[in-house]
Design a protein around this motif. Sequence first.
Motif, PDB file in Angstrom:
ATOM      1  N   ASP A  49     -33.263 -46.115   6.662  1.00 17.27           N
ATOM      2  CA  ASP A  49     -34.562 -45.532   6.348  1.00 17.27           C
ATOM      3  C   ASP A  49     -34.459 -44.300   5.454  1.00 17.27           C
ATOM      4  N   CYS A  50     -33.257 -43.861   5.186  1.00 15.86           N
ATOM      5  CA  CYS A  50     -33.148 -42.742   4.264  1.00 15.86           C
ATOM      6  C   CYS A  50     -32.510 -43.185   2.960  1.00 15.86           C
ATOM      7  N   SER A  51     -32.696 -44.451   2.627  1.00 15.12           N
ATOM      8  CA  SER A  51     -32.152 -44.950   1.369  1.00 15.12           C
ATOM      9  C   SER A  51     -32.852 -44.299   0.188  1.00 15.12           C
TER      10      SER A  51
ATOM     11  N   GLN B 182     -29.447 -36.061   9.539  1.00 12.94           N
ATOM     12  CA  GLN B 182     -28.006 -36.283   9.413  1.00 12.94           C
ATOM     13  C   GLN B 182     -27.514 -36.129   7.979  1.00 12.94           C
ATOM     14  N   ARG B 183     -28.474 -35.999   7.060  1.00 14.76           N
ATOM     15  CA  ARG B 183     -28.131 -36.021   5.640  1.00 14.76           C
ATOM     16  C   ARG B 183     -26.931 -35.141   5.306  1.00 14.76           C
ATOM     17  N   GLU B 184     -26.911 -33.948   5.844  1.00 15.08           N
ATOM     18  CA  GLU B 184     -25.890 -32.979   5.446  1.00 15.08           C
ATOM     19  C   GLU B 184     -24.475 -33.450   5.810  1.00 15.08           C
ATOM     20  N   HIS B 185     -24.336 -33.905   7.039  1.00 13.51           N
ATOM     21  CA  HIS B 185     -23.001 -34.275   7.495  1.00 13.51           C
ATOM     22  C   HIS B 185     -22.792 -35.781   7.459  1.00 13.51           C
ATOM     23  N   CYS B 186     -23.721 -36.455   6.831  1.00 16.56           N
ATOM     24  CA  CYS B 186     -23.674 -37.922   6.916  1.00 16.56           C
ATOM     25  C   CYS B 186     -22.421 -38.475   6.249  1.00 16.56           C
ATOM     26  N   ASN B 187     -21.733 -39.304   6.986  1.00 14.63           N
ATOM     27  CA  ASN B 187     -20.477 -39.844   6.494  1.00 14.63           C
ATOM     28  C   ASN B 187     -20.578 -41.303   6.081  1.00 14.63           C
ATOM     29  N   ILE B 188     -21.744 -41.864   6.250  1.00 10.75           N
ATOM     30  CA  ILE B 188     -21.857 -43.297   5.974  1.00 10.75           C
ATOM     31  C   ILE B 188     -22.843 -43.610   4.864  1.00 10.75           C
ATOM     32  N   ARG B 189     -23.407 -42.570   4.278  1.00  7.17           N
ATOM     33  CA  ARG B 189     -24.448 -42.805   3.282  1.00  7.17           C
ATOM     34  C   ARG B 189     -23.934 -43.612   2.088  1.00  7.17           C
ATOM     35  N   THR B 190     -22.870 -43.134   1.501  1.00 10.22           N
ATOM     36  CA  THR B 190     -22.354 -43.792   0.299  1.00 10.22           C
ATOM     37  C   THR B 190     -21.977 -45.256   0.533  1.00 10.22           C
TER      38      THR B 190
ATOM     39  N   ALA C  71     -27.882 -48.937  15.271  1.00  7.82           N
ATOM     40  CA  ALA C  71     -26.759 -49.416  14.473  1.00  7.82           C
ATOM     41  C   ALA C  71     -26.268 -48.305  13.555  1.00  7.82           C
ATOM     42  N   ASP C  72     -27.191 -47.571  13.012  1.00  9.81           N
ATOM     43  CA  ASP C  72     -26.853 -46.426  12.184  1.00  9.81           C
ATOM     44  C   ASP C  72     -25.962 -45.462  12.958  1.00  9.81           C
ATOM     45  N   TYR C  73     -26.416 -45.128  14.137  1.00 12.00           N
ATOM     46  CA  TYR C  73     -25.660 -44.202  14.967  1.00 12.00           C
ATOM     47  C   TYR C  73     -24.274 -44.758  15.280  1.00 12.00           C
TER      48      TYR C  73
ATOM     49  N   LEU D 273     -22.481 -46.703  13.500  1.00 13.14           N
ATOM     50  CA  LEU D 273     -21.621 -46.556  12.331  1.00 13.14           C
ATOM     51  C   LEU D 273     -21.118 -45.126  12.198  1.00 13.14           C
ATOM     52  N   MET D 274     -22.041 -44.179  12.352  1.00  8.59           N
ATOM     53  CA  MET D 274     -21.642 -42.784  12.233  1.00  8.59           C
ATOM     54  C   MET D 274     -20.590 -42.436  13.268  1.00  8.59           C
ATOM     55  N   ALA D 275     -20.856 -42.818  14.505  1.00 11.40           N
ATOM     56  CA  ALA D 275     -19.947 -42.477  15.588  1.00 11.40           C
ATOM     57  C   ALA D 275     -18.569 -43.072  15.335  1.00 11.40           C
TER      58      ALA D 275
HETATM   59  S1  FES Z   1     -28.362 -41.389   7.785  1.00  7.74           S
HETATM   60 FE1  FES Z   1     -29.649 -40.332   6.344  1.00  7.74          FE
HETATM   61  S2  FES Z   1     -28.195 -39.685   4.902  1.00  7.74           S
HETATM   62 FE2  FES Z   1     -26.925 -40.791   6.279  1.00  7.74          FE
END
Ligand code: FES
Lengths: 157, 157
Positions: free
Chosen positions: A97-99, A109-117, B8-10, B12-14
């Motif tokens: 949802d934050c695509s 989570q944007r700041e520390h998000c590790n899965i965005r890319t 699912a998002d969570y 992946l992050m975890a």
């Molecule tokens: S979940 Fe929103 S930027 Fe990663």
Amino acid sequence: MLKISKKADYALMALQHIASVQFGDITPGRVVNTKEIAEEYHIPLELLAKVLQVLSKNGLIESHNGPKGGYLLARSARQITIAQILESIEGPLAITDCSHEKDGDYCMQREHCNIRTPLLKIQDSIYQLLNNMTLGDMLGGTPLITIQSPSAQGVER
Amino acid sequence: MLKISKKADYALMALQHIASVQFGDITPGRVVNTKEIAEEYHIPLELLAKVLQVLSKNGLIESHNGPKGGYLLARSARQITIAQILESIEGPLAITDCSHEKDGDYCMQREHCNIRTPLLKIQDSIYQLLNNMTLGDMLGGTPLITIQSPSAQGVER
DNA sequence: ATGATCTCCGATCAATATGGTCGTACTAAA
DNA sequence: TTTAGTACGACCATATTGATCGGAGATCAT
Ligand code: FES
Ligand code: FES
């Protein structure tokens, strides 16, 4: 998971039907009305009507009012991709949802998000997949789609 | 459209976090507890706990009870695919709700359905895509995924 | 012109899925 | 035995989706 909505499903069926009528038959200019499709595939009439309206508004099909009216493909079946149809009904493809972030509306989570890319890459791949298959492909021969990923097998580049 | 759930998002992050701790650092055997992840990524604690429980039950991670307890990857990051993670949380990949039909529970359109075969193909392609990317790929270098479709070459986005 | 037939469009309701919460029981280390 | 943690199941709130309704416009046949 990753289910597409019923509306999108109906849209695909309807378009496929319209295309097949307009294409392979001896009645090239024949318009197809909502009821015909609804009865053929057992789709709630009003719901299908709404779906077709949206498709029409998005320029995928043309509507013709009045009696003997109905719908018609707006362009060739080969120029309508699955992605266009789905996005027309369900909005832009967004695996998370934050695509497509709008305004200053970041997810927490944007700041520390590790899965965005990586996720965006997957999303893009899926988009290519959907955008490379057209209505025409669904009609005729089975389309051949292959995927190659260098990881999980020999790393190549 | 085609959104994956927050759970699912969570997940992946975890998993990504657990993997990165267990991998690149000097603390190879360190376990990661739920609270640490929840605070790092601003995820509701209880919800994340539930997600991790499911992952553990499905054999993707190992749980260690008691104080100084926490979670640990059950196998190498390269042996955990994105598809496995997603399916673990959201159930089997089913682009349409009649993908995996059980019992005599057919959808009404089954008989005259004109889009079943193509959709199943798309679904399969997506599955390959997700199953070819591993946790390891997400950690390290950016994976390169290419798609080739012979049809609809002219269509560009 | 007039009525019949059809699409168009907005509002609305119901069902379902999802996100999130709570309380308690169980485990293992200190 | 105390305590920090997971395990588990029931639960509610909200968002999304599926489906329905009613009227307004448009077009063609008569
Ligand atoms: S979940 Fe929103 S930027 Fe990663
Ligand atoms: S929609 Fe169920 S078989 Fe096509």
